[in-house]
Design a protein around this motif. Structure first.
Motif, PDB file in Angstrom:
ATOM      1  N   SER A 319       0.838  -1.198   0.000  1.00  0.00           N
ATOM      2  CA  SER A 319       0.000   0.000   0.000  1.00  0.00           C
ATOM      3  C   SER A 319       0.874   1.249   0.000  1.00  0.00           C
ATOM      4  O   SER A 319       1.947   1.267   0.608  1.00  0.00           O
ATOM      5  N   MET A 320       0.436   2.291  -0.687  1.00  0.00           N
ATOM      6  CA  MET A 320       1.205   3.533  -0.742  1.00  0.00           C
ATOM      7  C   MET A 320       1.312   4.158   0.644  1.00  0.00           C
ATOM      8  O   MET A 320       2.392   4.535   1.089  1.00  0.00           O
ATOM      9  N   PHE A 321       0.166   4.262   1.314  1.00  0.00           N
ATOM     10  CA  PHE A 321       0.132   4.917   2.609  1.00  0.00           C
ATOM     11  C   PHE A 321       0.414   3.926   3.738  1.00  0.00           C
ATOM     12  O   PHE A 321       0.123   2.735   3.624  1.00  0.00           O
ATOM     13  N   HIS A 322       0.967   4.451   4.797  1.00  0.00           N
ATOM     14  CA  HIS A 322       1.236   3.640   5.978  1.00  0.00           C
ATOM     15  C   HIS A 322      -0.093   3.055   6.481  1.00  0.00           C
ATOM     16  O   HIS A 322      -1.066   3.788   6.651  1.00  0.00           O
ATOM     17  N   PRO A 323      -0.165   1.747   6.715  1.00  0.00           N
ATOM     18  CA  PRO A 323      -1.424   1.128   7.171  1.00  0.00           C
ATOM     19  C   PRO A 323      -1.951   1.782   8.442  1.00  0.00           C
ATOM     20  O   PRO A 323      -1.187   2.108   9.361  1.00  0.00           O
ATOM     21  N   LEU A 324      -3.253   1.965   8.480  1.00  0.00           N
ATOM     22  CA  LEU A 324      -3.888   2.571   9.645  1.00  0.00           C
ATOM     23  C   LEU A 324      -4.044   1.560  10.775  1.00  0.00           C
ATOM     24  O   LEU A 324      -4.252   0.361  10.535  1.00  0.00           O
ATOM     25  N   LEU A 331     -12.672   4.463  12.288  1.00  0.00           N
ATOM     26  CA  LEU A 331     -13.161   5.849  12.250  1.00  0.00           C
ATOM     27  C   LEU A 331     -13.257   6.344  10.811  1.00  0.00           C
ATOM     28  O   LEU A 331     -14.215   7.034  10.442  1.00  0.00           O
ATOM     29  N   HIS A 332     -12.261   6.009   9.990  1.00  0.00           N
ATOM     30  CA  HIS A 332     -12.290   6.387   8.580  1.00  0.00           C
ATOM     31  C   HIS A 332     -13.513   5.782   7.888  1.00  0.00           C
ATOM     32  O   HIS A 332     -14.188   6.455   7.095  1.00  0.00           O
ATOM     33  N   ARG A 334     -16.348   4.885   9.209  1.00  0.00           N
ATOM     34  CA  ARG A 334     -17.587   5.524   9.677  1.00  0.00           C
ATOM     35  C   ARG A 334     -17.796   6.885   9.010  1.00  0.00           C
ATOM     36  O   ARG A 334     -18.923   7.241   8.640  1.00  0.00           O
ATOM     37  N   LEU A 335     -16.724   7.631   8.862  1.00  0.00           N
ATOM     38  CA  LEU A 335     -16.831   8.928   8.189  1.00  0.00           C
ATOM     39  C   LEU A 335     -17.217   8.746   6.726  1.00  0.00           C
ATOM     40  O   LEU A 335     -18.053   9.486   6.197  1.00  0.00           O
ATOM     41  N   LYS A 336     -16.599   7.770   6.080  1.00  0.00           N
ATOM     42  CA  LYS A 336     -16.925   7.502   4.683  1.00  0.00           C
ATOM     43  C   LYS A 336     -18.396   7.127   4.531  1.00  0.00           C
ATOM     44  O   LYS A 336     -19.090   7.614   3.635  1.00  0.00           O
ATOM     45  N   THR A 337     -18.885   6.294   5.425  1.00  0.00           N
ATOM     46  CA  THR A 337     -20.289   5.873   5.372  1.00  0.00           C
ATOM     47  C   THR A 337     -21.231   7.046   5.606  1.00  0.00           C
ATOM     48  O   THR A 337     -22.296   7.150   4.974  1.00  0.00           O
TER      49      THR A 337
END
Length: 354
Positions: A319-324, A331-332, A334-337
């Motif tokens: 993955s490009m970004f560091h895994p959460l 939380l990500h 829930r915000l997306k939903t």
């Protein structure tokens, strides 16, 4: 609602009804930045123009498709600028893309990040509703600051239709000092200087040279030069260096010295040995390195030091970004939903799971 915004709204509403993924795109200067590029392109550039600019209030408001160059010209005419120095990557990004990416340039360590200068945004959500967060003055947010949340969201929550930014007067004088030293010495110098009241606006170390930019009044710069020493750089050469660093047009960022170019965000005091071919910014808080080491090894080191590691360019076998962390990922989600329940905006761009 003007015709351009109405057209964007129509496309979004139709896509939401049919669950059709949309790829929000301005000038495309950051197509490389993110996990995936998926969906029908929704070009934001038709919704452009500076809505309001009050030099005396140090605030500018512009539509998402406004080119960064247009905003910078308007500010320069009044002796002002965007302190977070957003990178253009050799192109002319839109201000909506600048906000959505949330990236900052060499001045970030002294002036603050992009999100620190966002006063308010207008967001077009998946239902076609135009939502306003924040405003056009400082200290106007109570509770959850959605305006800052959208900075760096890469458009996964909705279309940033408009953004209001705080701006600052340009420094009266700027000069760059150069020091011949090793990476370890540069790290030591930067950490010592951070504890002093010096008008340092940017630092970088590369190929045995530490460059330190001073910004402020003539008297402050004279005093700082006397304290720091170093060799004063030619103004033209210094400006070119900081511009190349800001926009990542320097050869360092494109010449593959290893399998991947890593962007490490670390505490400035974290001790990490770097080679003579790597690059250091933000007094050591931002470190770039080319490496063919496994992603797990690089990220393991970054985590132990309290930071993260992003695969910036090169081979993408992780993955490009560091895994959460699991809680942050939840939380990500829930915000997306909440903002985009059917996942039509920039699907998979920020996090592969949505």
């Amino acid at each position: 609602m003007d015709a351009a915004l109405a057209n964007l709204r129509e496309r979004i509403v139709a896509a939401n009804k049919t669950r059709t993924p949309l790829r929000l795109r301005g000038a495309g200067t950051k197509d490389f930045y993110g996990e995936a590029l998926a969906g029908e392109i929704l070009d934001t550039r038709e919704h452009a123009g500076i809505v309001n600019y009050e030099p005396s209030e140090l605030v500018i408001t512009a539509r998402c498709g406004t080119p960064l160059s247009e905003i910078e010209r308007a500010l320069a005419a009044q002796g002002q600028f965007l302190p977070f120095e957003p990178p253009a990557f050799g192109g002319d990004p839109t201000i909506g893309g600048v906000a959505a990416a949330g990236l900052s340039g060499p001045r970030r360590a002294s002036a603050g990040a992009l999100r620190d200068f966002v006063l308010g945004v207008a967001l077009l959500d998946a239902q076609g509703e135009l939502l306003y967060f924040g405003g056009q003055v400082m200290k106007n947010v109570a509770g959850f600051d959605v305006s800052r949340l959208l900075c760096g969201s890469l458009g996964v929550l909705g279309l940033i239709a408009e953004v209001s930014l705080k701006v600052l007067p340009r420094p009266r004088v700027e000069t760059t000092l150069r020091f011949e030293c090793s990476a370890a010495q540069a790290f030591e110098h930067c950490n010592r200087w951070r504890a002093q009241a010096l008008p340092i606006s940017a630092t970088s170390w590369y190929a045995g040279s530490l460059c330190v930019r001073l910004s402020g009044s003539a008297s402050a710069l004279r005093a700082a030069r006397a304290t720091l020493g170093g060799e004063t750089q030619d103004a033209g050469q210094a400006q070119a260096w900081w511009q190349d660093l800001r926009d990542q047009t320097h050869a360092f960022f494109h010449h593959a010295r290893g399998a991947r170019l890593w962007r490490l965000s670390l505490p400035a005091t974290a001790a990490l040995e770097i080679s003579g071919g790597d690059l250091l910014e933000w007094s050591g808080a931002l470190r770039w390195l080319w490496s063919d080491a496994p992603a797990s090894a690089i990220r393991g080191v970054a985590e132990k030091l309290g930071g993260t590691a992003t695969i910036w360019r090169g081979v993408r076998d992780a993955s490009m970004f560091h895994p959460l962390a699991p809680l942050n990922l939840e939380l990500h989600k829930r915000l997306k939903t909440q903002f985009d329940p059917h996942g039509i905006f920039n699907r998979g761009r920020l996090v592969a799971e949505f």
